[in-house]
Design an enzyme around this catalytic site. Structure first.
Site, PDB file in Angstrom:
ATOM      1  N   CYS A   1     -24.765  -1.126   3.398  1.00 31.77           N
ATOM      2  CA  CYS A   1     -24.050   0.157   3.392  1.00 31.77           C
ATOM      3  C   CYS A   1     -24.965   1.304   3.831  1.00 31.77           C
ATOM      4  CB  CYS A   1     -23.484   0.451   2.006  1.00 31.77           C
ATOM      5  SG  CYS A   1     -22.569   2.008   1.931  1.00 31.77           S
TER       6      CYS A   1
ATOM      7  N   CYS B   1     -23.335  -7.178   1.254  1.00 32.86           N
ATOM      8  CA  CYS B   1     -22.421  -6.046   1.401  1.00 32.86           C
ATOM      9  C   CYS B   1     -22.999  -4.783   0.790  1.00 32.86           C
ATOM     10  CB  CYS B   1     -21.060  -6.361   0.787  1.00 32.86           C
ATOM     11  SG  CYS B   1     -21.090  -6.740  -0.986  1.00 32.86           S
TER      12      CYS B   1
ATOM     13  N   CYS C   1     -19.528  -3.542   5.321  1.00 33.97           N
ATOM     14  CA  CYS C   1     -19.604  -4.394   4.132  1.00 33.97           C
ATOM     15  C   CYS C   1     -18.673  -5.600   4.244  1.00 33.97           C
ATOM     16  CB  CYS C   1     -19.326  -3.594   2.859  1.00 33.97           C
ATOM     17  SG  CYS C   1     -17.662  -2.914   2.722  1.00 33.97           S
TER      18      CYS C   1
ATOM     19  N   ASP D   1       0.822  -1.202   0.000  1.00 34.44           N
ATOM     20  CA  ASP D   1       0.000   0.000   0.000  1.00 34.44           C
ATOM     21  C   ASP D   1       0.860   1.257   0.000  1.00 34.44           C
ATOM     22  OD1 ASP D   1      -2.416   1.354  -0.010  1.00 34.44           O
ATOM     23  OD2 ASP D   1      -2.583   1.414   2.162  1.00 34.44           O
TER      24      ASP D   1
ATOM     25  N   CYS E   1     -14.907   2.082   8.394  1.00 30.77           N
ATOM     26  CA  CYS E   1     -16.179   1.375   8.485  1.00 30.77           C
ATOM     27  C   CYS E   1     -15.962  -0.063   8.041  1.00 30.77           C
ATOM     28  CB  CYS E   1     -17.221   2.060   7.590  1.00 30.77           C
ATOM     29  SG  CYS E   1     -18.826   1.219   7.541  1.00 30.77           S
TER      30      CYS E   1
ATOM     31  N   CYS F   1     -18.585   6.784   0.776  1.00 35.74           N
ATOM     32  CA  CYS F   1     -18.093   5.695   1.625  1.00 35.74           C
ATOM     33  C   CYS F   1     -17.641   6.244   2.971  1.00 35.74           C
ATOM     34  CB  CYS F   1     -16.932   4.996   0.922  1.00 35.74           C
ATOM     35  SG  CYS F   1     -16.115   3.732   1.919  1.00 35.74           S
TER      36      CYS F   1
ATOM     37  N   CYS G   1     -20.082 -10.195   5.208  1.00 38.35           N
ATOM     38  CA  CYS G   1     -19.783 -11.186   4.166  1.00 38.35           C
ATOM     39  C   CYS G   1     -19.843 -12.609   4.708  1.00 38.35           C
ATOM     40  CB  CYS G   1     -18.391 -10.927   3.592  1.00 38.35           C
ATOM     41  SG  CYS G   1     -17.915 -12.101   2.290  1.00 38.35           S
TER      42      CYS G   1
ATOM     43  N   CYS H   1     -25.434 -13.293  -3.773  1.00 37.27           N
ATOM     44  CA  CYS H   1     -25.394 -12.553  -2.512  1.00 37.27           C
ATOM     45  C   CYS H   1     -25.165 -11.061  -2.762  1.00 37.27           C
ATOM     46  CB  CYS H   1     -24.281 -13.097  -1.622  1.00 37.27           C
ATOM     47  SG  CYS H   1     -24.105 -12.245  -0.033  1.00 37.27           S
TER      48      CYS H   1
END
Length: 355
Positions: free
Chosen positions: A209, A205, A255, A145, A252, A225, A259, A202
Protein backbone atom coordinates in the site's frame (compact mmCIF):
# COMPACT_ATOMS: atom_id res chain seq x y z
CA UNK A 1 -41.34 -28.38 -11.49
CA UNK A 2 -43.13 -25.52 -9.77
CA UNK A 3 -43.89 -25.28 -6.07
CA UNK A 4 -46.14 -22.80 -4.30
CA UNK A 5 -44.87 -21.30 -1.01
CA UNK A 6 -47.35 -23.50 0.86
CA UNK A 7 -45.93 -26.70 -0.65
CA UNK A 8 -42.28 -25.71 -0.35
CA UNK A 9 -40.43 -27.34 2.51
CA UNK A 10 -36.73 -26.94 3.21
CA UNK A 11 -36.63 -30.41 4.71
CA UNK A 12 -38.26 -32.00 1.69
CA UNK A 13 -36.77 -29.96 -1.13
CA UNK A 14 -33.63 -28.43 0.40
CA UNK A 15 -30.95 -30.33 -1.51
CA UNK A 16 -32.82 -30.28 -4.81
CA UNK A 17 -33.56 -26.59 -4.53
CA UNK A 18 -29.96 -25.78 -3.72
CA UNK A 19 -28.64 -27.71 -6.70
CA UNK A 20 -31.17 -26.09 -9.04
CA UNK A 21 -30.40 -22.59 -7.78
CA UNK A 22 -26.65 -22.97 -8.19
CA UNK A 23 -27.10 -24.36 -11.70
CA UNK A 24 -29.41 -21.50 -12.67
CA UNK A 25 -27.06 -18.88 -11.20
CA UNK A 26 -24.20 -20.16 -13.32
CA UNK A 27 -26.45 -20.13 -16.39
CA UNK A 28 -27.23 -16.47 -15.70
CA UNK A 29 -23.52 -15.66 -15.82
CA UNK A 30 -22.48 -15.67 -12.18
CA UNK A 31 -19.20 -17.32 -11.29
CA UNK A 32 -20.19 -18.63 -7.87
CA UNK A 33 -23.35 -19.05 -5.81
CA UNK A 34 -23.54 -19.78 -2.09
CA UNK A 35 -26.30 -19.58 0.51
CA UNK A 36 -26.32 -18.01 3.97
CA UNK A 37 -28.99 -18.13 6.62
CA UNK A 38 -30.58 -14.74 7.29
CA UNK A 39 -29.27 -14.01 10.79
CA UNK A 40 -27.31 -11.38 12.73
CA UNK A 41 -23.58 -11.20 12.03
CA UNK A 42 -20.97 -12.15 14.59
CA UNK A 43 -18.45 -9.40 15.41
CA UNK A 44 -19.65 -7.05 12.66
CA UNK A 45 -21.38 -4.60 15.03
CA UNK A 46 -18.24 -4.31 17.16
CA UNK A 47 -15.95 -3.83 14.15
CA UNK A 48 -18.24 -1.39 12.33
CA UNK A 49 -18.90 0.83 15.32
CA UNK A 50 -15.19 1.03 16.14
CA UNK A 51 -14.44 1.93 12.50
CA UNK A 52 -16.97 4.77 12.61
CA UNK A 53 -16.01 5.92 16.10
CA UNK A 54 -12.41 6.38 15.00
CA UNK A 55 -13.50 8.34 11.93
CA UNK A 56 -11.84 5.94 9.52
CA UNK A 57 -14.77 6.21 7.12
CA UNK A 58 -13.82 9.80 6.26
CA UNK A 59 -16.54 11.62 4.33
CA UNK A 60 -18.60 8.46 3.75
CA UNK A 61 -21.29 9.61 6.19
CA UNK A 62 -23.79 7.24 4.61
CA UNK A 63 -22.08 4.46 6.55
CA UNK A 64 -23.38 5.99 9.77
CA UNK A 65 -26.99 5.48 8.69
CA UNK A 66 -29.06 2.34 9.20
CA UNK A 67 -26.37 0.67 11.29
CA UNK A 68 -28.85 -1.94 12.48
CA UNK A 69 -29.38 -3.05 8.87
CA UNK A 70 -25.65 -3.48 8.31
CA UNK A 71 -25.32 -5.48 11.51
CA UNK A 72 -28.27 -7.79 10.96
CA UNK A 73 -29.80 -8.69 7.55
CA UNK A 74 -33.09 -9.57 9.24
CA UNK A 75 -33.38 -5.98 10.44
CA UNK A 76 -33.30 -4.93 6.79
CA UNK A 77 -36.03 -7.42 5.90
CA UNK A 78 -37.49 -9.43 8.83
CA UNK A 79 -39.27 -11.88 6.51
CA UNK A 80 -36.02 -13.07 4.94
CA UNK A 81 -34.99 -16.62 5.80
CA UNK A 82 -32.14 -17.28 3.35
CA UNK A 83 -29.74 -15.18 1.31
CA UNK A 84 -28.21 -16.21 -1.99
CA UNK A 85 -24.78 -14.62 -2.32
CA UNK A 86 -23.43 -14.43 -5.86
CA UNK A 87 -19.93 -13.73 -7.12
CA UNK A 88 -19.28 -12.38 -10.61
CA UNK A 89 -15.74 -12.22 -11.96
CA UNK A 90 -14.33 -9.05 -13.48
CA UNK A 91 -10.81 -10.44 -13.75
CA UNK A 92 -8.68 -7.95 -15.74
CA UNK A 93 -6.83 -8.71 -18.95
CA UNK A 94 -3.87 -6.59 -17.82
CA UNK A 95 -1.48 -6.31 -14.89
CA UNK A 96 -2.43 -3.22 -12.83
CA UNK A 97 0.99 -3.16 -11.17
CA UNK A 98 2.82 -3.05 -14.50
CA UNK A 99 0.57 -0.18 -15.62
CA UNK A 100 1.92 1.98 -12.78
CA UNK A 101 5.00 2.53 -14.93
CA UNK A 102 2.96 4.28 -17.64
CA UNK A 103 3.40 7.62 -15.89
CA UNK A 104 1.98 9.80 -18.68
CA UNK A 105 -1.21 7.75 -18.85
CA UNK A 106 -4.06 7.47 -16.38
CA UNK A 107 -4.57 4.21 -14.53
CA UNK A 108 -8.20 3.33 -13.84
CA UNK A 109 -9.13 0.53 -11.44
CA UNK A 110 -9.94 -2.75 -13.18
CA UNK A 111 -13.54 -2.86 -11.96
CA UNK A 112 -14.32 0.53 -13.53
CA UNK A 113 -12.86 0.04 -17.00
CA UNK A 114 -16.06 -1.33 -18.49
CA UNK A 115 -19.76 -0.78 -18.00
CA UNK A 116 -21.17 0.02 -14.57
CA UNK A 117 -21.35 -3.27 -12.67
CA UNK A 118 -24.39 -2.13 -10.69
CA UNK A 119 -26.55 -2.32 -13.81
CA UNK A 120 -25.13 -5.59 -15.10
CA UNK A 121 -25.19 -7.51 -11.82
CA UNK A 122 -28.58 -6.21 -10.70
CA UNK A 123 -30.24 -7.34 -13.92
CA UNK A 124 -28.77 -10.82 -13.44
CA UNK A 125 -29.99 -10.87 -9.84
CA UNK A 126 -33.50 -9.88 -10.87
CA UNK A 127 -33.63 -12.60 -13.52
CA UNK A 128 -32.45 -15.17 -11.01
CA UNK A 129 -34.95 -13.91 -8.46
CA UNK A 130 -37.87 -14.07 -10.88
CA UNK A 131 -36.93 -17.62 -11.77
CA UNK A 132 -36.72 -18.53 -8.08
CA UNK A 133 -40.25 -17.23 -7.46
CA UNK A 134 -41.64 -18.98 -10.53
CA UNK A 135 -40.10 -22.30 -9.54
CA UNK A 136 -40.42 -22.33 -5.77
CA UNK A 137 -42.56 -19.40 -4.66
CA UNK A 138 -41.72 -17.04 -1.86
CA UNK A 139 -40.69 -13.40 -2.09
CA UNK A 140 -37.33 -11.79 -2.86
CA UNK A 141 -35.30 -8.60 -2.63
CA UNK A 142 -32.07 -8.10 -4.56
CA UNK A 143 -29.06 -5.95 -3.63
CA UNK A 144 -25.75 -5.07 -5.24
CA UNK A 145 -23.94 -2.34 -3.33
CA UNK A 146 -27.21 -0.36 -3.25
CA UNK A 147 -28.47 -0.77 0.31
CA UNK A 148 -27.07 -0.93 3.87
CA UNK A 149 -25.99 -4.56 3.49
CA UNK A 150 -22.66 -5.73 4.93
CA UNK A 151 -21.83 -7.61 1.74
CA UNK A 152 -18.36 -8.88 2.63
CA UNK A 153 -19.33 -10.40 6.01
CA UNK A 154 -22.42 -11.80 4.31
CA UNK A 155 -20.32 -13.38 1.57
CA UNK A 156 -18.00 -14.90 4.17
CA UNK A 157 -20.98 -16.28 6.10
CA UNK A 158 -22.17 -17.92 2.86
CA UNK A 159 -18.77 -19.43 2.12
CA UNK A 160 -18.07 -17.32 -0.96
CA UNK A 161 -14.75 -16.10 0.41
CA UNK A 162 -13.12 -14.44 3.40
CA UNK A 163 -12.14 -10.90 4.27
CA UNK A 164 -8.41 -10.75 3.82
CA UNK A 165 -5.93 -8.58 5.69
CA UNK A 166 -6.76 -5.76 3.24
CA UNK A 167 -10.44 -6.08 4.34
CA UNK A 168 -11.51 -7.06 0.81
CA UNK A 169 -13.02 -10.42 -0.02
CA UNK A 170 -10.76 -13.20 -1.29
CA UNK A 171 -11.99 -16.40 -2.88
CA UNK A 172 -10.12 -19.67 -3.29
CA UNK A 173 -11.85 -19.99 -6.66
CA UNK A 174 -11.82 -16.41 -7.98
CA UNK A 175 -8.98 -14.66 -6.18
CA UNK A 176 -9.76 -10.98 -5.54
CA UNK A 177 -11.42 -9.92 -8.79
CA UNK A 178 -15.18 -10.28 -8.37
CA UNK A 179 -18.36 -8.37 -7.59
CA UNK A 180 -20.83 -9.45 -4.92
CA UNK A 181 -24.60 -9.49 -5.26
CA UNK A 182 -27.31 -10.96 -3.06
CA UNK A 183 -30.86 -12.24 -3.30
CA UNK A 184 -32.82 -12.20 -0.03
CA UNK A 185 -35.66 -14.71 -0.02
CA UNK A 186 -38.42 -15.86 2.31
CA UNK A 187 -37.62 -19.45 1.36
CA UNK A 188 -35.60 -21.61 3.71
CA UNK A 189 -32.73 -23.01 1.69
CA UNK A 190 -29.93 -25.20 2.96
CA UNK A 191 -27.03 -22.88 3.90
CA UNK A 192 -23.39 -23.40 3.01
CA UNK A 193 -20.67 -23.47 5.68
CA UNK A 194 -18.95 -20.15 6.31
CA UNK A 195 -15.51 -19.65 4.81
CA UNK A 196 -12.44 -19.47 7.06
CA UNK A 197 -9.39 -17.24 6.79
CA UNK A 198 -6.65 -18.49 4.46
CA UNK A 199 -4.27 -15.52 4.53
CA UNK A 200 -1.80 -17.27 6.82
CA UNK A 201 1.38 -15.31 7.42
CA UNK A 202 1.17 -13.41 4.11
CA UNK A 203 1.12 -9.61 4.32
CA UNK A 204 1.79 -8.62 0.72
CA UNK A 205 -1.39 -6.55 0.54
CA UNK A 206 -0.37 -4.57 3.62
CA UNK A 207 3.21 -3.95 2.54
CA UNK A 208 2.42 -2.78 -0.99
CA UNK A 209 0.00 0.00 0.00
CA UNK A 210 1.61 3.30 -1.11
CA UNK A 211 -0.15 5.36 1.56
CA UNK A 212 0.02 2.93 4.51
CA UNK A 213 -3.78 2.78 4.70
CA UNK A 214 -3.78 -0.35 6.89
CA UNK A 215 -3.13 0.47 10.58
CA UNK A 216 -3.03 -3.27 11.26
CA UNK A 217 -4.00 -6.49 9.48
CA UNK A 218 -7.76 -6.59 8.81
CA UNK A 219 -8.07 -2.85 9.48
CA UNK A 220 -8.44 -0.04 6.95
CA UNK A 221 -8.27 3.71 7.39
CA UNK A 222 -10.17 4.89 4.34
CA UNK A 223 -8.83 8.42 4.77
CA UNK A 224 -5.46 7.18 3.48
CA UNK A 225 -6.78 4.74 0.88
CA UNK A 226 -6.20 5.79 -2.74
CA UNK A 227 -9.54 4.34 -3.82
CA UNK A 228 -11.28 6.52 -1.26
CA UNK A 229 -9.19 9.59 -2.06
CA UNK A 230 -9.78 9.42 -5.81
CA UNK A 231 -13.46 8.44 -5.68
CA UNK A 232 -15.19 9.35 -2.42
CA UNK A 233 -13.15 12.34 -1.24
CA UNK A 234 -14.51 15.57 -2.70
CA UNK A 235 -11.98 18.25 -1.76
CA UNK A 236 -8.25 18.68 -2.26
CA UNK A 237 -6.18 15.66 -1.31
CA UNK A 238 -3.65 16.18 1.48
CA UNK A 239 -0.43 17.38 -0.14
CA UNK A 240 1.51 14.72 1.77
CA UNK A 241 -0.46 12.05 -0.10
CA UNK A 242 -0.66 13.52 -3.61
CA UNK A 243 2.74 12.28 -4.65
CA UNK A 244 1.80 8.76 -3.60
CA UNK A 245 -1.14 8.61 -5.99
CA UNK A 246 1.18 8.07 -8.96
CA UNK A 247 -0.87 7.78 -12.15
CA UNK A 248 -3.92 6.33 -10.40
CA UNK A 249 -6.83 8.52 -11.44
CA UNK A 250 -9.78 6.36 -10.36
CA UNK A 251 -9.34 3.76 -7.65
CA UNK A 252 -6.38 1.54 -6.80
CA UNK A 253 -5.80 -2.18 -7.32
CA UNK A 254 -2.43 -2.66 -5.62
CA UNK A 255 -3.58 -4.64 -2.58
CA UNK A 256 -5.81 -6.82 -4.76
CA UNK A 257 -3.30 -7.37 -7.54
CA UNK A 258 -0.54 -8.61 -5.25
CA UNK A 259 -2.65 -11.30 -3.57
CA UNK A 260 -1.23 -14.80 -4.24
CA UNK A 261 -4.75 -16.24 -4.38
CA UNK A 262 -5.14 -14.53 -7.75
CA UNK A 263 -3.43 -17.54 -9.29
CA UNK A 264 -6.97 -18.97 -9.28
CA UNK A 265 -8.56 -15.84 -10.78
CA UNK A 266 -10.22 -15.99 -14.18
CA UNK A 267 -10.79 -13.22 -16.69
CA UNK A 268 -14.23 -11.67 -16.84
CA UNK A 269 -16.55 -13.73 -19.02
CA UNK A 270 -18.77 -10.73 -19.74
CA UNK A 271 -17.01 -8.52 -22.29
CA UNK A 272 -18.85 -5.48 -20.91
CA UNK A 273 -16.39 -5.48 -18.01
CA UNK A 274 -13.46 -5.06 -20.35
CA UNK A 275 -12.35 -1.54 -21.11
CA UNK A 276 -11.85 0.38 -24.31
CA UNK A 277 -10.00 3.43 -25.52
CA UNK A 278 -11.81 5.61 -22.98
CA UNK A 279 -10.45 3.74 -19.96
CA UNK A 280 -7.46 1.64 -21.00
CA UNK A 281 -4.52 3.85 -19.96
CA UNK A 282 -5.74 7.03 -21.67
CA UNK A 283 -3.32 9.92 -22.17
CA UNK A 284 -3.36 12.39 -19.29
CA UNK A 285 -3.43 15.49 -21.51
CA UNK A 286 -6.48 14.11 -23.29
CA UNK A 287 -8.35 13.66 -19.99
CA UNK A 288 -7.30 17.05 -18.61
CA UNK A 289 -8.98 18.74 -21.58
CA UNK A 290 -12.44 17.37 -20.73
CA UNK A 291 -15.13 19.88 -19.86
CA UNK A 292 -18.30 18.77 -18.11
CA UNK A 293 -20.16 17.88 -21.30
CA UNK A 294 -17.26 15.93 -22.76
CA UNK A 295 -16.67 14.14 -19.46
CA UNK A 296 -20.29 13.00 -19.25
CA UNK A 297 -20.30 11.84 -22.85
CA UNK A 298 -17.02 9.95 -22.54
CA UNK A 299 -18.01 8.09 -19.38
CA UNK A 300 -21.69 7.53 -20.04
CA UNK A 301 -22.63 4.13 -18.61
CA UNK A 302 -19.40 3.99 -16.60
CA UNK A 303 -19.09 4.11 -12.79
CA UNK A 304 -16.56 6.91 -13.33
CA UNK A 305 -19.34 9.28 -14.32
CA UNK A 306 -20.67 9.51 -10.78
CA UNK A 307 -17.67 11.41 -9.38
CA UNK A 308 -18.13 14.28 -11.82
CA UNK A 309 -15.73 16.18 -14.03
CA UNK A 310 -14.17 18.27 -11.24
CA UNK A 311 -13.05 15.39 -9.05
CA UNK A 312 -11.87 13.38 -12.04
CA UNK A 313 -9.78 16.17 -13.55
CA UNK A 314 -8.37 16.88 -10.09
CA UNK A 315 -7.09 13.30 -10.06
CA UNK A 316 -5.70 13.66 -13.59
CA UNK A 317 -3.78 16.77 -12.55
CA UNK A 318 -2.24 14.98 -9.58
CA UNK A 319 -1.12 12.29 -12.03
CA UNK A 320 0.33 14.97 -14.31
CA UNK A 321 2.26 16.38 -11.37
CA UNK A 322 3.58 12.90 -10.63
CA UNK A 323 4.47 12.13 -14.24
CA UNK A 324 7.83 13.90 -14.33
CA UNK A 325 6.96 14.90 -17.91
CA UNK A 326 7.86 18.55 -18.50
CA UNK A 327 5.85 18.51 -21.72
CA UNK A 328 2.67 18.25 -19.63
CA UNK A 329 3.38 21.42 -17.68
CA UNK A 330 1.45 23.64 -20.16
CA UNK A 331 -1.55 21.32 -19.78
CA UNK A 332 -1.61 21.95 -16.04
CA UNK A 333 -0.95 25.68 -16.51
CA UNK A 334 -4.06 25.90 -18.66
CA UNK A 335 -6.20 24.81 -15.70
CA UNK A 336 -4.70 27.02 -12.98
CA UNK A 337 -7.67 29.37 -13.28
CA UNK A 338 -10.33 26.69 -13.66
CA UNK A 339 -13.74 27.68 -12.31
CA UNK A 340 -13.58 24.68 -9.96
CA UNK A 341 -11.25 25.77 -7.13
CA UNK A 342 -10.24 22.19 -6.38
CA UNK A 343 -9.19 21.67 -10.00
CA UNK A 344 -7.31 24.97 -9.99
CA UNK A 345 -5.49 24.00 -6.79
CA UNK A 346 -4.49 20.64 -8.29
CA UNK A 347 -3.28 22.37 -11.45
CA UNK A 348 -1.06 24.78 -9.52
CA UNK A 349 0.37 21.87 -7.54
CA UNK A 350 1.13 19.97 -10.75
CA UNK A 351 2.86 23.01 -12.25
CA UNK A 352 5.02 23.37 -9.15
CA UNK A 353 5.93 19.67 -9.27
CA UNK A 354 6.99 19.93 -12.91
CA UNK A 355 8.94 23.18 -12.52
Amino acid sequence: MRHTPEIFSARKWGGLVKEAIVSRALEEGFSLCRVARAAPFDRVPEWLRAFLREGRHGEMTWMEKRLEWREDPTALWPEARSILVLGESYGPEFDPLAALGERERGLISAYARGRDYHDIVKKRLKRLGRWLIEEFGGEIKVFVDTAPVAEKPLAQAAGLGWQGKHTNLVSREMGSWFFIGSVFTTLEIEPDPAETDHCGGCRRCLDICPTSAFPAPYQLDARRCISYLTIEHAGPVDEALRGKLGNRIYGCDDCLAVCPWNKFAVEAADIRYHGGSETDLPALEELAALDDTAFRARFSGSPIKRIGRGRFVRNVLYAIGNSGAARLKPVAQGLCDDEDPVVADAARWAVAELS
